[in-house]
Scaffold this motif. Structure first.
Motif: not given
Length: 483
Positions: A6-10
């Motif tokens: 899971v990557i927080i930030g696009n």
């Protein structure tokens, strides 16, 4: 088993990590990635925001990928969603839309926000900027600035760094009356020396920008009959229909702090970009690596590549830091700065060459140690920027005739010591879009046989444009090599 990431930030770092994971594992056999970003639209290139303000491109032109690129590849990207809490024990993230996402590995790519100095009247009780005050940081801010500009609009830009000068030049091109207020004795003092800063100030004033140096904005107020104005430290005032704040950034670390991760100025990470929780990483402008918090795009992209390698099994991949190159390329202003720029006169190991032509708005300075270029400032010298950048990046020997570095005596678009044939495949040609020599060579082999075709295939030259001469030289070299 497939690892769930899971990557927080696009933003540019988070989106690049998802792309890198997909590039290295296209079938998703080893990793499934989920990106969660609080901005409503697709990931975009922040480097290009000033071009939107100037009216040279539209917001849609800044997108990193077409809207359907991610869905066509079954990449999960949730936009307009804010992560509210991280539960490290359960390995879950909880979002404001009610969704909960489990993870095996979690990556903070939360970026940064605009820092607003203590200016009376600039912020509402909610902490958000007052009407007529814009903290320039994202594409929404960009669009707000554009919608506020009219012919003759009085604009005060707080801060004379890179973003401030880009915003100021964009507003000037739309017919605004622009004043930049900067607390130091010359703008961009972190990237310039005093002599170059003086020439830059002269250039800015000659193109129609007012520059107030050695002063700060202390208040924003509305006066009956005269409208909005800003107050400076000496008590003087400037009329300001619009105030644009570009006074630095503050890393977004609140979520990490609440999750009890180690945080100082940024989220502390080791050389593998891991936090004090081995299943959690941090990249980009929110990360603090070796006591440095980077505020540029290139480090975030390099961090993304390192984390992608580690998540896919190369646990030895390490991030060693990034040599920072800053480029201001606006209409009538062309500046590049890299490495050591303000040297000690008593440093006998450094060869320092300077060329100053204030009348024509040109200044060049290069610093050489042991036949390697370790720093440069180039103002009004676009013909040599590509070559100087390649010498700095690659660590290749500089010409024995040092003056060639300043005067731009080029051979096929590059100096002999930085010719395309001698560049390694991983040499970054276009820093704005992280395009390497290998990327361009591959595009050539697939049929992109001109600089314009290269741009379509790789996006090289579509950012600040400083790599145009190098891409042209590479095309010439490839054409000769294939002949």
């Amino acid at each position: 088993m497939t690892r769930r990431v899971v990557i927080i930030g696009n933003g540019m770092a988070g989106a690049r990590l998802q792309e890198e994971l997909h590039r290295r594992d296209p079938a998703g056999e080893r990793v499934t990635s989920v990106v969660i970003g609080d901005e409503p639209g697709s990931a975009y290139n922040r480097i290009l925001m000033s071009n939107v303000v100037a009216g040279r491109i539209t917001p849609a032109d800044t997108r990193l990928r077409a809207d359907n690129w991610y869905s066509e590849r079954n990449l999960q990207t949730h936009t307009g969603v804010r992560v509210e809490r991280v539960d490290r024990d359960a390995k879950t993230v909880h979002c404001d839309d009610g969704t909960v996402h489990g993870y095996d590995s979690l990556v903070f790519a939360t970026g940064s926000r605009a820092f607003i100095p203590p200016i009376d009247g600039a912020l509402a009780e909610s902490g958000r900027p007052m009407e007529g005050v814009i903290a320039f940081r994202n594409l929404a801010d960009c669009e707000s600035i554009v919608s506020s500009l009219r012919e003759g609009t009085r604009v005060v830009v707080v801060g004379g760094g890179l973003l401030g000068l880009e915003a100021a030049r964009g507003a000037l091109l739309r017919g605004a009356q622009v004043t930049v207020v900067h607390p130091r004795s010359f703008p961009m003092e972190k990237q310039m020396d005093a002599a170059g800063g003086a020439v830059l100030t002269r250039v800015l004033r000659e193109i129609g920008m007012d520059v107030v140096l050695g002063s700060r904005v202390t208040a924003v107020r509305d006066e009956p009959g005269t409208g909005r104005e800003v107050v400076l430290t000496d008590g003087s005032t400037l009329g300001a229909d619009l105030v644009i704040v570009t006074a630095g950034i503050a890393p977004n670390v609140e979520l990490a702090t609440a999750a009890d991760l180690a945080v100082e100025r940024g989220i502390k990470v080791d050389d593998h970009l891991r936090t004090n929780d081995p299943s959690i990483y941090a990249i980009g402008e929110c990360a603090q690596h070796r006591d440095i918090v980077y505020g540029l795009v290139q480090p975030g992209w390099e961090m993304a590549e390192t984390v992608a390698q580690n998540l896919l099994g190369d646990q030895q991949a390490a991030y060693e830091g990034t040599q920072q190159i800053l480029r201001l390329k606006a209409h009538d202003v062309d500046l590049a700065s890299m490495g050591e720029v303000d040297t000690d006169p008593n440093d006998l190991e450094a060869e320092v060459l300077t060329l100053s032509d204030p009348h024509r708005g040109r200044y060049a300075k290069v610093v050489v140690r042991k036949d390697r270029l370790v720093g440069a400032v180039l103002l009004g010298n676009p013909e040599v920027v590509g070559t100087i950048t390649q010498l700095f990046d690659s660590g290749a020997p500089v010409p024995s005739d040092r003056m060639r570095l300043l005067l731009g005596h080029l051979i096929g678009g590059a100096t002999e010591s930085a010719s395309p044939a001698q560049m390694p495949g991983d040499a970054i040609i276009c820093r704005c879009n992280s395009v390497s020599k290998k990327n361009l060579t591959d595009a050539w082999r697939k049929g992109a046989r001109s600089p314009m075709a290269m741009a379509d295939a790789t996006r090289a030259t579509t950012g600040c444009g400083s790599c145009e001469s190098v891409v042209e030289g590479l095309c010439e070299w490839l054409a000769t090599a294939d002949a």
